[in-house]
Scaffold this motif. Structure first.
Motif, PDB file in Angstrom:
ATOM      1  N   ARG A   7       0.833  -1.205   0.000  1.00 19.28           N
ATOM      2  CA  ARG A   7       0.000   0.000   0.000  1.00 19.28           C
ATOM      3  C   ARG A   7       0.872   1.262   0.000  1.00 19.28           C
ATOM      4  O   ARG A   7       0.596   2.213  -0.708  1.00 19.28           O
ATOM      5  CB  ARG A   7      -0.927  -0.009   1.202  1.00 19.28           C
ATOM      6  N   VAL A   8       1.936   1.241   0.759  1.00 17.38           N
ATOM      7  CA  VAL A   8       2.847   2.384   0.795  1.00 17.38           C
ATOM      8  C   VAL A   8       3.502   2.571  -0.572  1.00 17.38           C
ATOM      9  O   VAL A   8       3.618   3.696  -1.070  1.00 17.38           O
ATOM     10  CB  VAL A   8       3.905   2.211   1.911  1.00 17.38           C
ATOM     11  N   LEU A   9       3.942   1.472  -1.201  1.00 15.17           N
ATOM     12  CA  LEU A   9       4.529   1.566  -2.543  1.00 15.17           C
ATOM     13  C   LEU A   9       3.542   2.169  -3.531  1.00 15.17           C
ATOM     14  O   LEU A   9       3.879   3.047  -4.315  1.00 15.17           O
ATOM     15  CB  LEU A   9       4.944   0.180  -3.039  1.00 15.17           C
ATOM     16  N   ILE A  10       2.317   1.691  -3.493  1.00 19.06           N
ATOM     17  CA  ILE A  10       1.298   2.179  -4.421  1.00 19.06           C
ATOM     18  C   ILE A  10       1.032   3.655  -4.183  1.00 19.06           C
ATOM     19  O   ILE A  10       1.023   4.458  -5.117  1.00 19.06           O
ATOM     20  CB  ILE A  10       0.004   1.357  -4.274  1.00 19.06           C
ATOM     21  N   LEU A  11       0.825   4.030  -2.937  1.00 16.69           N
ATOM     22  CA  LEU A  11       0.557   5.423  -2.626  1.00 16.69           C
ATOM     23  C   LEU A  11       1.758   6.292  -2.980  1.00 16.69           C
ATOM     24  O   LEU A  11       1.618   7.347  -3.590  1.00 16.69           O
ATOM     25  CB  LEU A  11       0.194   5.590  -1.152  1.00 16.69           C
ATOM     26  N   PHE A 101       0.889   2.236 -13.885  1.00 18.51           N
ATOM     27  CA  PHE A 101       1.968   3.075 -13.387  1.00 18.51           C
ATOM     28  C   PHE A 101       2.283   2.659 -11.964  1.00 18.51           C
ATOM     29  O   PHE A 101       1.611   1.817 -11.399  1.00 18.51           O
ATOM     30  CB  PHE A 101       1.617   4.572 -13.477  1.00 18.51           C
ATOM     31  N   GLY A 102       3.311   3.245 -11.421  1.00 18.47           N
ATOM     32  CA  GLY A 102       3.723   2.910 -10.064  1.00 18.47           C
ATOM     33  C   GLY A 102       4.325   1.516 -10.024  1.00 18.47           C
ATOM     34  O   GLY A 102       4.978   1.092 -10.970  1.00 18.47           O
ATOM     35  N   PRO A 103       4.092   0.776  -8.938  1.00 13.37           N
ATOM     36  CA  PRO A 103       4.730  -0.534  -8.793  1.00 13.37           C
ATOM     37  C   PRO A 103       4.242  -1.533  -9.837  1.00 13.37           C
ATOM     38  O   PRO A 103       4.860  -2.567 -10.034  1.00 13.37           O
ATOM     39  CB  PRO A 103       4.342  -0.977  -7.380  1.00 13.37           C
ATOM     40  N   TYR A 104       3.185  -1.227 -10.535  1.00 10.92           N
ATOM     41  CA  TYR A 104       2.733  -2.101 -11.620  1.00 10.92           C
ATOM     42  C   TYR A 104       3.795  -2.178 -12.718  1.00 10.92           C
ATOM     43  O   TYR A 104       4.080  -3.245 -13.242  1.00 10.92           O
ATOM     44  CB  TYR A 104       1.408  -1.588 -12.207  1.00 10.92           C
ATOM     45  N   SER A 105       4.372  -1.021 -13.061  1.00  6.11           N
ATOM     46  CA  SER A 105       5.279  -0.987 -14.212  1.00  6.11           C
ATOM     47  C   SER A 105       6.697  -0.526 -13.887  1.00  6.11           C
ATOM     48  O   SER A 105       7.530  -0.468 -14.771  1.00  6.11           O
ATOM     49  CB  SER A 105       4.701  -0.069 -15.293  1.00  6.11           C
ATOM     50  N   LYS A 106       6.977  -0.192 -12.640  1.00  4.73           N
ATOM     51  CA  LYS A 106       8.306   0.316 -12.281  1.00  4.73           C
ATOM     52  C   LYS A 106       8.924  -0.548 -11.184  1.00  4.73           C
ATOM     53  O   LYS A 106       8.236  -1.111 -10.349  1.00  4.73           O
ATOM     54  CB  LYS A 106       8.185   1.752 -11.783  1.00  4.73           C
ATOM     55  N   GLY A 107      10.250  -0.619 -11.206  1.00  6.14           N
ATOM     56  CA  GLY A 107      10.995  -1.372 -10.199  1.00  6.14           C
ATOM     57  C   GLY A 107      11.003  -0.645  -8.873  1.00  6.14           C
ATOM     58  O   GLY A 107      10.656   0.523  -8.827  1.00  6.14           O
ATOM     59  N   ASN A 114       4.955  -9.739 -13.276  1.00 10.74           N
ATOM     60  CA  ASN A 114       5.112 -10.817 -12.303  1.00 10.74           C
ATOM     61  C   ASN A 114       3.779 -11.426 -11.886  1.00 10.74           C
ATOM     62  O   ASN A 114       3.732 -12.568 -11.444  1.00 10.74           O
ATOM     63  CB  ASN A 114       5.858 -10.322 -11.068  1.00 10.74           C
ATOM     64  N   ILE A 115       2.708 -10.680 -12.022  1.00 10.29           N
ATOM     65  CA  ILE A 115       1.396 -11.172 -11.628  1.00 10.29           C
ATOM     66  C   ILE A 115       0.587 -11.638 -12.828  1.00 10.29           C
ATOM     67  O   ILE A 115      -0.151 -12.612 -12.753  1.00 10.29           O
ATOM     68  CB  ILE A 115       0.635 -10.089 -10.830  1.00 10.29           C
TER      69      ILE A 115
END
Length: 161
Positions: A7-11, A101-107, A114-115
């Motif tokens: 959640r923190v990564l996404i936000l 965008f965000g953790p969906y497409s970035k390291g 991966n999902i």
């Protein structure tokens, strides 16, 4: 723990997107159009993306629990139950996926591939399953795990075994 980190990564990524598009979380005296865009992006993140990711996390745990139960006592009813849980888990992921965008497409997370790397590379999955080494998710390539691999296991010819 994983829930909070995700959640923190996404936000964090979402807020960095807001900043990179010229939006600021504080009122900056920008034009009415810029303020509207800032509010809209913030709304999308908080009322859609975070909600879908939260739902995905909860349904993923339910799918995992259902899969463990099915593996312990395989039955047609159990298979149908875990198949329904797979669909319930996939639904919020597919909703959120359109934003990419965000953790969906970035390291470093790069969750997208991966999902849900599609299409499935069936030979990769069967090679992994028939190998002699223990399965280790962190060392598997994207074509050997995730929704497509789970789908094959749940709907393939040997689903009950």
């Amino acid at each position: 723990m994983k829930y909070c980190v995700c959640r923190v990564l996404i936000l964090g990524f979402s807020l960095s997107l807001l900043a990179s598009t010229g939006c600021d979380l504080e009122a900056t005296g920008n034009t009415e159009e810029e303020e509207y865009r800032r509010q809209w992006l913030e709304s999308v993140v908080t009322t859609s993306l975070l909600v879908w990711y939260d739902e995905f996390i909860v349904t993923s745990q339910t799918l995992d629990d259902g899969a463990k139960e099915f593996c312990d006592t395989p039955s047609l009813d159990g298979l149908e139950s875990v198949q329904a849980k797979w669909w319930s888990t996939r639904a919020p992921w597919k909703k959120a996926e359109v934003f990419k965008f965000g953790p969906y497409s970035k390291g470093p997370a790069y969750l997208g591939a991966n999902i849900d790397s599609w299409p499935i590379r069936l030979s990769s999955v069967t090679d992994e399953l028939t190998g002699v080494e223990p399965l280790k998710l962190e060392s598997m390539g994207v074509t050997r795990k995730g929704f497509p691999a789970i789908e094959y296991l749940l709907y393939g010819p040997d689903a009950l075994s």
